[in-house]
Design an enzyme around this catalytic site. Sequence first.
Site, mmCIF file in Angstrom:
data_model
loop_
_atom_site.group_PDB
_atom_site.id
_atom_site.type_symbol
_atom_site.label_atom_id
_atom_site.label_comp_id
_atom_site.label_asym_id
_atom_site.label_seq_id
_atom_site.Cartn_x
_atom_site.Cartn_y
_atom_site.Cartn_z
ATOM 1 N N GLY A 222 4.814 -0.905 6.403
ATOM 2 C CA GLY A 222 3.692 -1.832 6.516
ATOM 3 C C GLY A 222 2.498 -1.095 7.081
ATOM 4 N N SER A 223 1.598 -1.824 7.695
ATOM 5 C CA SER A 223 0.369 -1.199 8.188
ATOM 6 C C SER A 223 0.631 -0.386 9.462
ATOM 7 C CB SER A 223 -0.677 -2.274 8.465
ATOM 8 O OG SER A 223 -0.197 -3.131 9.465
ATOM 9 N N THR A 224 -0.266 0.538 9.726
ATOM 10 C CA THR A 224 -0.132 1.376 10.925
ATOM 11 C C THR A 224 -0.179 0.516 12.185
ATOM 12 O OG1 THR A 224 -1.220 3.143 9.717
ATOM 13 C CG2 THR A 224 -1.120 3.384 12.107
ATOM 14 N N ALA A 225 -1.061 -0.491 12.193
ATOM 15 C CA ALA A 225 -1.214 -1.339 13.387
ATOM 16 C C ALA A 225 0.094 -2.064 13.692
ATOM 17 C CB ALA A 225 -2.340 -2.344 13.162
ATOM 18 N N GLY A 227 3.031 -1.176 12.642
ATOM 19 C CA GLY A 227 4.011 -0.127 12.952
ATOM 20 C C GLY A 227 4.016 0.213 14.438
ATOM 21 N N GLU A 244 7.001 3.787 7.977
ATOM 22 C CA GLU A 244 6.331 4.143 6.721
ATOM 23 C C GLU A 244 5.054 3.305 6.687
ATOM 24 O OE1 GLU A 244 7.300 6.447 4.771
ATOM 25 O OE2 GLU A 244 9.439 6.676 5.132
ATOM 26 N N CYS A 278 0.442 2.099 -1.116
ATOM 27 C CA CYS A 278 0.311 2.946 0.080
ATOM 28 C C CYS A 278 -0.078 4.361 -0.311
ATOM 29 C CB CYS A 278 1.591 2.932 0.896
ATOM 30 S SG CYS A 278 3.050 3.335 -0.061
HETATM 31 P P1 NDP Z 1 1.955 -5.569 7.626
HETATM 32 O O1 NDP Z 1 1.950 -4.491 8.635
HETATM 33 O O2 NDP Z 1 1.009 -6.696 7.793
HETATM 34 O O3 NDP Z 1 3.397 -6.236 7.517
HETATM 35 C C1 NDP Z 1 4.551 -5.475 7.199
HETATM 36 C C2 NDP Z 1 5.785 -6.275 7.590
HETATM 37 O O4 NDP Z 1 5.854 -6.374 9.015
HETATM 38 C C3 NDP Z 1 5.806 -7.717 7.061
HETATM 39 O O5 NDP Z 1 7.120 -8.065 6.714
HETATM 40 C C4 NDP Z 1 5.322 -8.483 8.269
HETATM 41 O O6 NDP Z 1 5.709 -9.822 8.241
HETATM 42 C C5 NDP Z 1 6.020 -7.742 9.385
HETATM 43 N N1 NDP Z 1 5.451 -7.951 10.719
HETATM 44 C C6 NDP Z 1 4.223 -8.427 11.053
HETATM 45 N N2 NDP Z 1 4.079 -8.449 12.405
HETATM 46 C C7 NDP Z 1 5.235 -7.952 12.923
HETATM 47 C C8 NDP Z 1 5.694 -7.687 14.251
HETATM 48 N N3 NDP Z 1 4.938 -7.923 15.322
HETATM 49 N N4 NDP Z 1 6.924 -7.175 14.408
HETATM 50 C C9 NDP Z 1 7.690 -6.887 13.333
HETATM 51 N N5 NDP Z 1 7.319 -7.124 12.046
HETATM 52 C C10 NDP Z 1 6.103 -7.642 11.853
HETATM 53 O O7 NDP Z 1 1.759 -4.839 6.224
HETATM 54 P P2 NDP Z 1 1.569 -5.483 4.795
HETATM 55 O O8 NDP Z 1 2.713 -6.375 4.469
HETATM 56 O O9 NDP Z 1 0.187 -6.039 4.704
HETATM 57 O O10 NDP Z 1 1.683 -4.197 3.851
HETATM 58 C C11 NDP Z 1 0.609 -3.392 3.528
HETATM 59 C C12 NDP Z 1 0.669 -2.107 4.344
HETATM 60 O O11 NDP Z 1 1.896 -1.461 4.085
HETATM 61 C C13 NDP Z 1 -0.402 -1.116 3.934
HETATM 62 O O12 NDP Z 1 -0.964 -0.523 5.082
HETATM 63 C C14 NDP Z 1 0.364 -0.075 3.129
HETATM 64 O O13 NDP Z 1 -0.229 1.180 3.109
HETATM 65 C C15 NDP Z 1 1.672 -0.079 3.833
HETATM 66 N N6 NDP Z 1 2.727 0.460 2.986
HETATM 67 C C16 NDP Z 1 3.264 1.653 3.295
HETATM 68 C C17 NDP Z 1 4.222 2.229 2.478
HETATM 69 C C18 NDP Z 1 4.864 3.525 2.828
HETATM 70 O O14 NDP Z 1 5.940 3.800 2.303
HETATM 71 N N7 NDP Z 1 4.294 4.347 3.686
HETATM 72 C C19 NDP Z 1 4.670 1.565 1.251
HETATM 73 C C20 NDP Z 1 4.063 0.289 1.034
HETATM 74 C C21 NDP Z 1 3.117 -0.232 1.888
HETATM 75 P P3 NDP Z 1 4.710 -10.917 7.629
HETATM 76 O O15 NDP Z 1 4.295 -10.417 6.269
HETATM 77 O O16 NDP Z 1 5.574 -12.093 7.552
HETATM 78 O O17 NDP Z 1 3.547 -11.008 8.578
#
Ligand code: NDP
Length: 521
Positions: A222-225, A227, A244, A278
């Site tokens: 997911g996003s760096t923030a 993460g 990731e 990503c």
């Molecule tokens: P987010 O960081 O918003 O969310 C990722 C996941 O984390 C979701 O399932 C989300 O749930 C969950 N989440 C949110 N808050 C928390 C928390 N406090 N604790 C634990 N889990 C939490 O990312 P996005 O879904 O918007 O994805 C896009 C991002 O992912 C982009 O930055 C992209 O670059 C990155 N990405 C990286 C890849 C890689 O392999 N390096 C591959 C694909 C994407 P919910 O959605 O329910 O809020």
Amino acid sequence: MTLTENPLASTEATRTFDSLDPTTGDVVGTHPIHTDEEVRAAVERAREAGRWWSALSYDERDTHLSAWKGVITRRLAQLADLMHRETGKPHGDATLEASLAIDHLAWAAGNAGKVLKRRKVASGLVMANQAATVEYPPLGVVGVIGPWNYPVFTPMGSIAYALAAGNAVVFKPSEYTPGVGEWLAQTFLETVGHPVLQVVTGFGETGAALCHAGVDKVAFTGSTATGKRVMAACAETLTPVVIEAGGKDAVIVDQDADIDAAADASLWGACSNAGQTCTGVERVYVHERVYDEFVAALLEKAKGLRADDSPGSHLGPITMPKQLDVIRSHIQDALDRGGRALIGGVDAVGERFVQPTVLVDVPEDSLAVQEETFGPTVTIAKVRDMEEAIARTNATRYGLGSTVFAKEHGMEIAGRIRSGMTAVNGVITFAAIPSLPFGGVGDSGFGRIHGPDGLKEFTYPKAIARQRFKPMLALTTFTRTEKADQQLAQLITMLHGRGTTIPKGPQAPQGGLNRRRRRRG
Ligand code: NDP
């Protein structure tokens, strides 16, 4: 995101939420919001099922995972349709994504034994009486938290490899793609008959609950923030993590590159999946000698691209509505600071769709060059030579993927880019090669999925030293004699006492990326 902030959330009392089709706003499915207790219970169920799973041999697990792979493959159209409805991505892109995930599942299942099973290693002269082995047992239960942009390929990079290594998995899909997550868990249960793969749904809170639920590792994409938040939560229980995260990938085009191929790859890398990748291309650095030719070729190819909901459309909608503001702000910032939009621009950002946008003359410290845009936009910049291209490519806090188009110096340039993965004369090709590790450096995260490294990520190295016969030199005892100490000193001197001579004098001249240019000029 809190429940009240979330446009998809129904009331907390119903404890469900809807996933919506981002093209139409229609409800695709209704899913539970799992609480802390429910997530803990899922982890316990997974642990129980995992006892059975981890006791199987690698071949037995391969048989089960191959059967699951068969079911996914035969129902590919059904899965692709669900992916299309939850993310808006075109059916063809959904099929491509799921097909690549199936290939990874096959590789992980088929290679886990070879990579992880017990193997002999040299024990060395000092410990010649020992037989040394190393093996990679599973960790237990792995929590997988996934994004919405590649709702099958991305989490399966963790799920398939964690399962093949002998772990149970609890998967929390994005709130935008819960149906895809449930589909994966249901087909697994139907095929294997044990709940080794479980899914929990909800919002960020459910993901956070998974970090605290007693799992043995968290694989977050997911996003760096987010993460950083996941890592902080996991630190409390010393739970290891794979992160990731996002990227700001660049393409470098050298003067001897196949310009047509480079333009084609840059455009596809920037705009496929509506730019929500990503490892998508967000920046291009082109040698000044071929810059005009490259820009003309890319614009020509971009002419036919449109984002809309017509059946033949190449670009779907922006899945996450709030991302539209980010894309708009990056384009606006670029234009405010002297950049020009050769196609697209601020008006390209609609209510659900964003049209392809190509920006030039954008300052390197602007948002569109430094921050992840996650839309079908790309900046193109002219560079004097490949040294400048590499320096600019490396000048962001991210380091996920990268691409080089060049004939003579492709590998050399690739080796100097600070990113976890590089494609030479192709784009994002590394992601589709199951034996290559996938992951980044810097703000793109750490740890690896895919390949042997991706299997080992979900295990721990177990070292065993077994005494084969009594040692000539008894070292690990209080009865060790002075003679034994002297013999050890003699042995170590014989083995390591000679040292190596470091050559003196000036360094040999380095080869350079500008050799070709100098020869010509
Ligand atoms: P987010 O960081 O918003 O969310 C990722 C996941 O984390 C979701 O399932 C989300 O749930 C969950 N989440 C949110 N808050 C928390 C928390 N406090 N604790 C634990 N889990 C939490 O990312 P996005 O879904 O918007 O994805 C896009 C991002 O992912 C982009 O930055 C992209 O670059 C990155 N990405 C990286 C890849 C890689 O392999 N390096 C591959 C694909 C994407 P919910 O959605 O329910 O809020």
